[in-house]
Structure formats: structure tokens, C-alpha cells
Design an enzyme around this catalytic site. Structure first.
Site, PDB file in Angstrom:
ATOM      1  N   CYS A 104       2.999   0.033  -2.140  1.00 34.61           N
ATOM      2  CA  CYS A 104       1.709  -0.661  -2.110  1.00 34.61           C
ATOM      3  C   CYS A 104       1.258  -0.960  -3.534  1.00 34.61           C
ATOM      4  O   CYS A 104       1.344  -0.096  -4.413  1.00 34.61           O
ATOM      5  CB  CYS A 104       0.662   0.198  -1.407  1.00 34.61           C
ATOM      6  SG  CYS A 104      -0.982  -0.558  -1.327  1.00 34.61           S
ATOM      7  N   GLY A 157       0.338   4.261  -1.303  1.00 38.88           N
ATOM      8  CA  GLY A 157       1.696   4.163  -0.790  1.00 38.88           C
ATOM      9  C   GLY A 157       2.720   3.794  -1.849  1.00 38.88           C
ATOM     10  O   GLY A 157       2.413   3.147  -2.855  1.00 38.88           O
ATOM     11  N   GLY A 191      -4.163   2.166  -1.126  1.00 36.90           N
ATOM     12  CA  GLY A 191      -3.381   2.009  -2.344  1.00 36.90           C
ATOM     13  C   GLY A 191      -2.444   3.119  -2.768  1.00 36.90           C
ATOM     14  O   GLY A 191      -1.762   2.957  -3.778  1.00 36.90           O
TER      15      GLY A 191
END
Length: 347
Positions: free
Chosen positions: A186, A183, A181
């Protein structure tokens, strides 16, 4: 249900405390690392940064460009065997040693990866990538890959906790990919409520992996060269970059034009854009866990690569580390409430 009370930290929550240094110049810092991997037995030397296996980052063009900086590229899994053959025919052995072959975990993925690896023995890295590395099926696939390719260096993930890091190493992974999570494109954390602040994940997983002779790559969460330094300072052996390498000529994203200005599309691999492109759309039983952004064109990636490596060298000089290998031992993190003076950020 239980609650863990100890605080978990991301890169934005800390700075690295400066320390006395005997280094006279940033040019004195050695960024190259030498590794021998636990299961494959392969030896490798280079700058331990990896371009992410996203189809708007991990392209053949990116691999060719970053190889000149001794940086790895995890080439995304959507290239065909024929496209791989063409790339290999036009690439030197030096470029190929900086390439990771990415794969999913289906039977078709396995067969395709086998065909690609058979094209050239210089392809020594396999990156087994799923969003959720906690499934039994994933662990079994890693073990299957290790049995099939005993001399290939296998990178597998993603996970964020020590016990699963150990599980993957014991199942055959040489390098565990850490991050759920963090990114830039993301949205897993907001769609699912699941995640782990990246710096704490790196620290925990590095401790677990190194105890077994394995390694980790910090995947996601870096927005600046300083974040890359923090990841290495936290114990990462490699750092994987997506957003920081997106938007370049080599990135492979679709170019769009608005009001006379050109932009490149960059999206997460679980986004609606990615699923429409590769599997025809978002399946009825799932939600997209990524977003699409438009980035101003950033030119060739070489300028960004130099900036990242320059920042990393500078970080080493601030703590007295003559080699990147020493950065973790020389790092003391301090918790902070601010990172920078932002008065002119909007100008």
C-alpha cells in the site's frame, strides 16, 4: 488546522514485556476464541486470523487450506457468482463457515453479494471493504447491508480512529476493519500523506468498539508472527494478513520467470496492476495507491500458517497467557529503538 502532540506508534516501535508464567509448554496455549457478534447474534469459534480480501491472497484455494487451521479467509470480490457456486458445490460446510464474502459499495456489488449469500446459508460473513471508510456513502451502505442481512456478521472498513469506529458499529457493523496505509504493498501514506500508525490505531479503535459491544480486526502492518501478537496484545479481536500469506501456491498471483527463477506477483488492490486487471486502468482523476512486487515462490501456505500460530503461542507463554483471550490483559508494551540483532540479515 491543528497538531496532535501525543506520539502514535507502529508495531516496530514496541516490544512486549515478558512476565512470570505458569505454563509448561507452548502446547498448553488455546488460540481458539468464541465470539457472539453484536448485531447478527451469530456465534463463532475459531482462530481469529483472516486472510485478506486481495485477489493475490483471498482465493478459494486459500480458504480451503486455511480452514483446516480454523482460520478465516475474506474471499476477494472479483469472483463471479458462477465461480462461487462451483466453489460451494465442492466445499464442505466446515470450509464455508471459515469464509467471508467481500463486497464493494456500488449497487452492482450489493446485488452480486445478495446472489452469492443466497447460494448457501452457511455463508455467514460479509466483508464490506473500501480504502476510505470515512465517507457518508460508506456508512449508509453499511446500514443498508445490515437491514438486508440482519443475521449475517458484517465486517466493515477501513478506518483508524475511535469516533468513526463507533459510527460504523452504530450503523450495523459487527466488526470494524482498522488500518489506513500500513500494508506491505500500500502506498496511500506516501501518495496522500494520510494515515495512522497501526498499533495506536488498534488501541484507540479497540477501546471505542469494545465500549459499544463491537469488535475490530487489525488490517495491515504485520510482517512477522511477533507483529500479529502485538496486534492482539493491543486489543484486536481479529488480525487480517495480506503480505504474510502472499506468494504461496494458494495465493492466486500470476507466476513470472526471471533468469530461471520463478516469482509470484503480489500487488495492492489500489495499485495500477489491480486497476488494469479489474477496471481497465487507472482513472484520469485518481492516482494508484499501491505497488506490485515479485515474491519468490513460498510453497504451500500450511507451513507459513504453522509458523504464525507457533509464534503466537510462544508470545502467550512469554506473558503467561494460557488463552489468546488473555493476551491483551497480560500485555505491557515497552517502547524500543531496536527489534532484533541484524548482523546476519544480509547473508
Amino acid at each position: 488546522m491543528r497538531i496532535e502532540e501525543d506520539l502514535k506508534l507502529g508495531f516496530k516501535d514496541v516490544l512486549i514485556r515478558p512476565k512470570r508464567s505458569t505454563l509448561k509448554s507452548r502446547s498448553d496455549v488455546e488460540l481458539e476464541r468464541q465470539f457472539t457478534f453484536k448485531h447478527s447474534g451469530q456465534s463463532w469459534s475459531g482462530v481469529p486470523i483472516i486472510a485478506a480480501n486481495m485477489d493475490t491472497v483471498g482465493t478459494f484455494s486459500m480458504a480451503s487450506a486455511l480452514a483446516s487451521f480454523d482460520i478465516l479467509t475474506a474471499v476477494h470480490k472479483h469472483f463471479s457468482v458462477e465461480e462461487w457456486q462451483a466453489f460451494i458445490n465442492n466445499s464442505s460446510a466446515d470450509v464455508l463457515k471459515h469464509v467471508m464474502v467481500s463486497t464493494g459499495t456500488s449497487d452492482a456489488d450489493f446485488e452480486k453479494t445478495k446472489q452469492i449469500l443466497d447460494l448457501n446459508p452457511a455463508l455467514n460473513f460479509v466483508c464490506i471493504d473500501v480504502a476510505n471508510g470515512y465517507s457518508e456513502h460508506f456508512v449508509q451502505f453499511v446500514a443498508k447491508a445490515r437491514e438486508a442481512w440482519p443475521t449475517k456478521t458484517i465486517c466493515a472498513g477501513n478506518v483508524v480512529t475511535g469516533e468513526m469506529c463507533e459510527e460504523l458499529i452504530l450503523s450495523g457493523a459487527d466488526i470494524v476493519k482498522v488500518g489506513i496505509g500500513p500494508g506491505s504493498v500500500c502506498t496511500t501514506r506516501v501518495k496522500t500523506g494520510v494515515g495512522y500508525p497501526q498499533l495506536s490505531a488498534v488501541i484507540e479503535c479497540a477501546d471505542a468498539a469494545h465500549g459499544l459491544g463491537g469488535m475490530i480486526v487489525s488490517d495491515g502492518g504485520c510482517t512477522t508472527p511477533g507483529d500479529v501478537a502485538k496486534a492482539f496484545g493491543g486489543g484486536a479481536d481479529f488480525v487480517m494478513l495480506g503480505g504474510m500469506l502472499a506468494g504461496h501456491e494458494e495465493s492466486g498471483g500470476r507466476i513470472v520467470e526471471e533468469n530461471g527463477e520463478k516469482f509470484m506477483l503480489f500487488y495492492g488492490m489500489s495499485s495500477e496492476s489491480a486497476m488494469k486487471r479489474h477496471v481497465g486502468g487507472v482513472a484520469e482523476y485518481r492516482a494508484a495507491e499501491g505497488k506490485t512486487v515479485k515474491l519468490p515462490l513460498r510453497g504451500q501456505v500450511e507451513n507459513t500458517a504453522r509458523d504464525i500460530l507457533g509464534g503466537l503461542r510462544s508470545a502467550c507463554t512469554y506473558v503467561g497467557a494460557s488463552r489468546l483471550k488473555e493476551l491483551t490483559k497480560r500485555t505491557t508494551f515497552i517502547r524500543v529503538l531496536e527489534q532484533e540483532n541484524r548482523i546476519f540479515n544480509n547473508l
